[in-house]
Design a protein around this motif. Structure first.
Motif, short mmCIF file in Angstrom:
data_model
loop_
_atom_site.label_atom_id
_atom_site.label_comp_id
_atom_site.label_asym_id
_atom_site.label_seq_id
_atom_site.Cartn_x
_atom_site.Cartn_y
_atom_site.Cartn_z
N ILE A 41 43.97 45.34 51.13
CA ILE A 41 44.79 45.19 49.91
C ILE A 41 43.90 44.96 48.70
O ILE A 41 44.15 45.50 47.61
CB ILE A 41 45.80 44.03 50.09
CG1 ILE A 41 46.83 44.39 51.17
CG2 ILE A 41 46.50 43.73 48.76
CD1 ILE A 41 47.74 43.25 51.54
N ILE A 42 42.85 44.15 48.88
CA ILE A 42 41.90 43.91 47.79
C ILE A 42 41.28 45.24 47.34
O ILE A 42 41.17 45.52 46.15
CB ILE A 42 40.81 42.93 48.24
CG1 ILE A 42 41.39 41.53 48.39
CG2 ILE A 42 39.64 42.91 47.22
CD1 ILE A 42 40.42 40.51 48.97
N GLY A 43 40.87 46.06 48.30
CA GLY A 43 40.29 47.36 47.96
C GLY A 43 41.28 48.25 47.23
O GLY A 43 40.94 48.91 46.24
N PHE A 44 42.52 48.27 47.70
CA PHE A 44 43.57 49.08 47.06
C PHE A 44 43.75 48.69 45.60
O PHE A 44 43.77 49.54 44.70
CB PHE A 44 44.89 48.91 47.82
CG PHE A 44 46.05 49.63 47.20
CD1 PHE A 44 46.30 50.96 47.52
CD2 PHE A 44 46.89 48.98 46.31
CE1 PHE A 44 47.38 51.63 46.94
CE2 PHE A 44 47.95 49.64 45.73
CZ PHE A 44 48.20 50.97 46.05
N VAL A 45 43.86 47.37 45.37
CA VAL A 45 44.12 46.88 44.01
C VAL A 45 42.91 47.10 43.10
O VAL A 45 43.05 47.62 41.98
CB VAL A 45 44.46 45.37 44.05
CG1 VAL A 45 44.54 44.79 42.64
CG2 VAL A 45 45.79 45.16 44.77
N THR A 46 41.71 46.74 43.57
CA THR A 46 40.55 46.77 42.69
C THR A 46 40.09 48.19 42.38
O THR A 46 39.65 48.47 41.25
CB THR A 46 39.39 45.97 43.29
OG1 THR A 46 39.09 46.47 44.61
CG2 THR A 46 39.74 44.50 43.39
N ASP A 47 40.18 49.11 43.34
CA ASP A 47 39.76 50.48 43.05
C ASP A 47 40.81 51.23 42.24
O ASP A 47 40.48 52.16 41.49
CB ASP A 47 39.40 51.22 44.34
CG ASP A 47 38.00 50.88 44.81
OD1 ASP A 47 37.05 51.07 44.04
OD2 ASP A 47 37.85 50.39 45.94
N GLY A 53 40.12 52.13 34.56
CA GLY A 53 39.15 51.75 33.54
C GLY A 53 38.83 50.27 33.45
O GLY A 53 38.07 49.85 32.58
N ILE A 54 39.39 49.43 34.34
CA ILE A 54 39.14 47.98 34.26
C ILE A 54 37.84 47.62 34.97
O ILE A 54 37.13 46.70 34.58
CB ILE A 54 40.32 47.20 34.87
CG1 ILE A 54 41.56 47.39 34.00
CG2 ILE A 54 39.99 45.72 34.98
CD1 ILE A 54 42.79 46.71 34.54
N GLY A 55 37.51 48.33 36.02
CA GLY A 55 36.33 48.02 36.82
C GLY A 55 36.73 47.38 38.14
O GLY A 55 37.83 46.84 38.27
N SER A 56 35.82 47.39 39.11
CA SER A 56 36.15 46.89 40.45
C SER A 56 35.31 45.71 40.90
O SER A 56 35.78 44.88 41.69
CB SER A 56 36.02 48.02 41.48
OG SER A 56 34.68 48.51 41.52
N PHE A 57 34.07 45.58 40.43
CA PHE A 57 33.18 44.54 40.95
C PHE A 57 33.70 43.13 40.65
O PHE A 57 33.79 42.29 41.55
CB PHE A 57 31.77 44.71 40.37
CG PHE A 57 30.89 45.61 41.21
CD1 PHE A 57 31.43 46.63 41.97
CD2 PHE A 57 29.52 45.44 41.22
CE1 PHE A 57 30.63 47.45 42.74
CE2 PHE A 57 28.70 46.26 41.99
CZ PHE A 57 29.26 47.27 42.75
N ALA A 58 34.02 42.86 39.39
CA ALA A 58 34.46 41.51 39.02
C ALA A 58 35.79 41.14 39.69
O ALA A 58 35.90 40.05 40.27
CB ALA A 58 34.56 41.38 37.50
N PRO A 59 36.81 42.01 39.66
CA PRO A 59 38.06 41.66 40.36
C PRO A 59 37.87 41.48 41.87
O PRO A 59 38.49 40.60 42.46
CB PRO A 59 38.98 42.85 40.06
CG PRO A 59 38.45 43.44 38.81
CD PRO A 59 36.97 43.25 38.88
N THR A 60 37.00 42.29 42.48
CA THR A 60 36.76 42.15 43.92
C THR A 60 36.10 40.82 44.22
O THR A 60 36.48 40.11 45.17
CB THR A 60 35.86 43.29 44.43
OG1 THR A 60 36.47 44.54 44.17
CG2 THR A 60 35.63 43.17 45.94
N THR A 61 35.11 40.44 43.43
CA THR A 61 34.45 39.15 43.60
C THR A 61 35.46 38.02 43.49
O THR A 61 35.48 37.09 44.31
CB THR A 61 33.35 38.96 42.54
OG1 THR A 61 32.41 40.02 42.64
CG2 THR A 61 32.64 37.63 42.72
N MET A 62 36.31 38.11 42.48
CA MET A 62 37.34 37.10 42.26
C MET A 62 38.28 36.98 43.45
O MET A 62 38.54 35.88 43.96
CB MET A 62 38.13 37.47 41.00
CG MET A 62 39.37 36.65 40.72
SD MET A 62 40.29 37.37 39.33
CE MET A 62 41.01 38.82 40.12
#
Length: 287
Positions: A41-47, A53-62
């Motif tokens: 689910i984290i991968g689905f949301v962040t990617d 255009g928001i980015g994936s690294f920071a939200p995934t870390t969070m």
């Protein structure tokens, strides 16, 4: 030019998959902790957010921190790079279109980012957990600041009136050095999109040129960095596989079906939480 670049990205994808699949097979039964469903689910949301255009690294870390998916924080840089490699390459295949960019500029900056990621991943994999926590905290704060600047339109101001589609001389040298550093910073969790955009703006390139450069840079460097983390074993296997699968689905859903979202509000919420996460990691690293 686009076809050549996509061909190179295809080769990097195959190169990455060989190592990723081989490592998963060799380590079956020992993929580490975490929930496959939660990580997916984290991968689905962040990617999906990355595609928008928001980015994936920071939200995934969070989200990984909030849900406690990792056995230890030392695995975080490797997990970020490994888990988002395939979704980012798919994004590049979908969104890289025919944009007039000087071939030398495009390839020089992309290969500089790849070289930077290779060196950075070799270094990061040797850091102790406390240093990883501290550097991840700094990376998140830097990312949040750049996201703020982008939201406020301050990065766009740098590119106002720019019309160049290529760099020469000292500007090309600065661009190569800059993207090399950004490629290295990607391996500790600093997203490349916003700082790369600021770099090409300040060098006088057209704002439109930023997109193929930053997308191709990420799609080119992440397989290289990911393979180094896979070789060293410094990533969470189950979490990375789940994020990859969820992320691929998220990219296609975001591309085809997501419309009408208030991205401005969502981005500001992400920025606030990223700052909180950054402070938390810094405190962990100093504790």
């Amino acid at each position: 030019m686009v076809q050549v670049l996509l061909g190179l990205l295809g080769i990097l994808l195959v190169y990455y998959l060989i190592y990723f699949v081989r490592d998963l097979v060799a380590s079956r039964g020992n993929w580490g902790g975490g929930s496959f469903l939660v990580s997916g689910i984290i991968g689905f949301v962040t990617d999906a957010m990355d595609t928008l255009g928001i980015g994936s690294f920071a939200p995934t870390t969070m989200l990984l921190e909030l849900t406690k998916q990792l056995d230890n924080d030392r695995e975080l840089p490797g997990t970020l790079n490994v888990s988002h490699t395939i979704p980012v390459i798919i994004e590049a295949f979908i969104f890289i279109t025919v944009v007039k960019v000087a071939p030398l500029t495009l390839f020089a900056l992309v290969f500089a980012a790849i070289a930077g990621s290779y060196l950075g991943s070799k270094t990061v994999s040797k850091l102790p957990e406390k240093k990883v926590q501290f550097y991840m905290g700094i990376a998140l704060i830097v990312t949040a600041v750049l996201m703020c600047l982008r939201q406020l339109g301050l990065l766009d101001l740098l590119g106002t009136g720019n019309a160049m589609t290529g760099l020469t001389g000292i500007k090309l040298v600065i661009g190569v050095i800059g993207n090399f550093i950004l490629g290295a910073l990607m391996t500790i969790g600093v997203g490349l999109y916003a700082p790369c955009m600021a770099l090409v703006y300040m060098l006088g390139l057209s704002p439109l040129v930023a997109f193929p450069i930053m997308m191709a840079s990420c799609a080119g460097l992440m397989p290289v960095a990911g393979v180094n983390f896979i070789k060293s074993g410094d990533y969470a296997r189950k979490v990375s596989l789940a994020i990859t699968i969820g992320g691929v689905i998220g990219v296609f859903i975001a591309t085809k079906f997501v419309t009408g979202l208030d991205m401005n509000v969502l981005t500001w919420i992400v920025i606030v939480v990223v700052i909180y996460s950054g402070v938390t990691y810094i405190r962990k690293g100093l504790r």
